[in-house]
Design a protein around this motif. Sequence first.
Motif, PDB file in Angstrom:
ATOM      1  N   SER A 139     -24.005  54.236  -4.710  1.00 47.25           N
ATOM      2  CA  SER A 139     -23.397  54.756  -3.480  1.00 47.25           C
ATOM      3  C   SER A 139     -22.126  53.982  -3.167  1.00 47.25           C
ATOM      4  CB  SER A 139     -24.378  54.639  -2.312  1.00 47.25           C
ATOM      5  OG  SER A 139     -24.666  53.280  -2.037  1.00 47.25           O
ATOM      6  N   TYR A 140     -21.267  54.579  -2.392  1.00 47.88           N
ATOM      7  CA  TYR A 140     -20.050  53.920  -1.918  1.00 47.88           C
ATOM      8  C   TYR A 140     -19.801  54.383  -0.483  1.00 47.88           C
ATOM      9  CZ  TYR A 140     -18.074  58.485  -3.115  1.00 47.88           C
ATOM     10  OH  TYR A 140     -17.830  59.832  -3.188  1.00 47.88           O
ATOM     11  N   ARG A 141     -18.985  53.629   0.226  1.00 52.29           N
ATOM     12  CA  ARG A 141     -18.704  53.972   1.622  1.00 52.29           C
ATOM     13  C   ARG A 141     -17.393  54.752   1.710  1.00 52.29           C
ATOM     14  NH1 ARG A 141     -21.729  51.629   5.546  1.00 52.29           N
ATOM     15  NH2 ARG A 141     -20.065  51.938   7.092  1.00 52.29           N
ATOM     16  N   GLU A 142     -17.432  55.859   2.413  1.00 53.92           N
ATOM     17  CA  GLU A 142     -16.248  56.689   2.609  1.00 53.92           C
ATOM     18  C   GLU A 142     -16.206  57.086   4.083  1.00 53.92           C
ATOM     19  OE1 GLU A 142     -14.231  57.132   0.144  1.00 53.92           O
ATOM     20  OE2 GLU A 142     -12.944  58.829   0.579  1.00 53.92           O
ATOM     21  N   ASN A 143     -15.147  56.681   4.764  1.00 46.10           N
ATOM     22  CA  ASN A 143     -15.007  56.954   6.204  1.00 46.10           C
ATOM     23  C   ASN A 143     -16.203  56.438   6.994  1.00 46.10           C
ATOM     24  OD1 ASN A 143     -12.541  58.333   5.751  1.00 46.10           O
ATOM     25  ND2 ASN A 143     -13.659  60.226   5.275  1.00 46.10           N
ATOM     26  N   HIS A 163     -22.159  56.241   3.885  1.00 47.15           N
ATOM     27  CA  HIS A 163     -22.565  56.061   2.489  1.00 47.15           C
ATOM     28  C   HIS A 163     -22.566  57.411   1.774  1.00 47.15           C
ATOM     29  CE1 HIS A 163     -23.671  51.811   2.278  1.00 47.15           C
ATOM     30  NE2 HIS A 163     -24.155  51.933   3.501  1.00 47.15           N
ATOM     31  N   GLN A 164     -21.932  57.441   0.618  1.00 43.31           N
ATOM     32  CA  GLN A 164     -21.902  58.642  -0.213  1.00 43.31           C
ATOM     33  C   GLN A 164     -22.619  58.342  -1.532  1.00 43.31           C
ATOM     34  OE1 GLN A 164     -20.609  61.419   1.015  1.00 43.31           O
ATOM     35  NE2 GLN A 164     -19.788  60.423   2.851  1.00 43.31           N
ATOM     36  N   ARG A 181     -15.866  52.012  -5.191  1.00 45.79           N
ATOM     37  CA  ARG A 181     -15.556  51.737  -3.787  1.00 45.79           C
ATOM     38  C   ARG A 181     -15.080  52.980  -3.041  1.00 45.79           C
ATOM     39  NH1 ARG A 181     -14.158  47.067  -6.573  1.00 45.79           N
ATOM     40  NH2 ARG A 181     -15.066  45.152  -5.686  1.00 45.79           N
ATOM     41  N   THR A 182     -14.590  53.962  -3.796  1.00 49.65           N
ATOM     42  CA  THR A 182     -14.060  55.169  -3.162  1.00 49.65           C
ATOM     43  C   THR A 182     -14.465  56.398  -3.951  1.00 49.65           C
ATOM     44  OG1 THR A 182     -11.987  55.168  -4.421  1.00 49.65           O
ATOM     45  CG2 THR A 182     -12.021  53.866  -2.372  1.00 49.65           C
ATOM     46  N   GLU A 183     -14.243  57.556  -3.355  1.00 52.22           N
ATOM     47  CA  GLU A 183     -14.514  58.797  -4.068  1.00 52.22           C
ATOM     48  C   GLU A 183     -13.629  58.919  -5.299  1.00 52.22           C
ATOM     49  OE1 GLU A 183     -14.556  63.657  -3.295  1.00 52.22           O
ATOM     50  OE2 GLU A 183     -13.933  62.276  -1.703  1.00 52.22           O
ATOM     51  N   GLN A 184     -12.413  58.398  -5.201  1.00 50.51           N
ATOM     52  CA  GLN A 184     -11.510  58.440  -6.351  1.00 50.51           C
ATOM     53  C   GLN A 184     -12.072  57.625  -7.521  1.00 50.51           C
ATOM     54  OE1 GLN A 184     -10.454  57.984  -3.159  1.00 50.51           O
ATOM     55  NE2 GLN A 184      -9.614  60.082  -3.021  1.00 50.51           N
TER      56      GLN A 184
END
Length: 214
Positions: free
Chosen positions: A63-67, A70-71, A97-100
């Motif tokens: 998972s990573y944090r976006e805005n 957790h995603q 770390r990001t969606e990218q």
Amino acid sequence: MKFRTAILALAAYGLSFSALANVTLELPYSAELVLVNGVETSGNDPLSLENGENQIAFRYQDSYRENGEHQMFKSDVVIMKFSGQDASYQLKLPKLRTEQDAQRFNRSPSITLTDEQGNSVEIQQDKLIKHGLQFGRNFEKEIAQYNLTDKPAALRSAIATTTLPAILPAPGSTQPTAEATQQGQNVAESMLNYWYSQADEATRERFKARINQS
């Protein structure tokens, strides 16, 4: 008869070809196993493998944090092949770390294998892709078909393990089909070629003498 005798000879000498499990592979918590040497499996416990070439397939799940939220991310199935000898190895994956970062990994997985000294180990990698619906995937069948190709992470020695049960005659049948017979011969030939190439010269001579006696 010679073909059958060759198979029996292969089985007779199989123990002399086998090596004890001398390779250990440690996986990060985010690597979820799908296949090990053509056999479907799961989890991410350390693996004990034989010396020589090995192949694993796994998904990167993390998972990573976006805005501020957790995603969850689950990658395509990544295949990795490597060769090891009497050593421990560690698989390393980049931090997302990001969606990218997640999209970048899915497009072109960045994975690293290191030895006990932290040195990078050469690997071959690819992805096991199935287009369309992903439910009910037969990973053993998919990797068996992949291993018949010349793609970078294909492992020829895993072909027999994953395809042999599928070509046995159905219960109650007395004669195999022509297709099953041909497939069986192809698998056996691949087995013979592989183990012959792994044998020392003395074993090769015994093997040839055994076949010529038929």
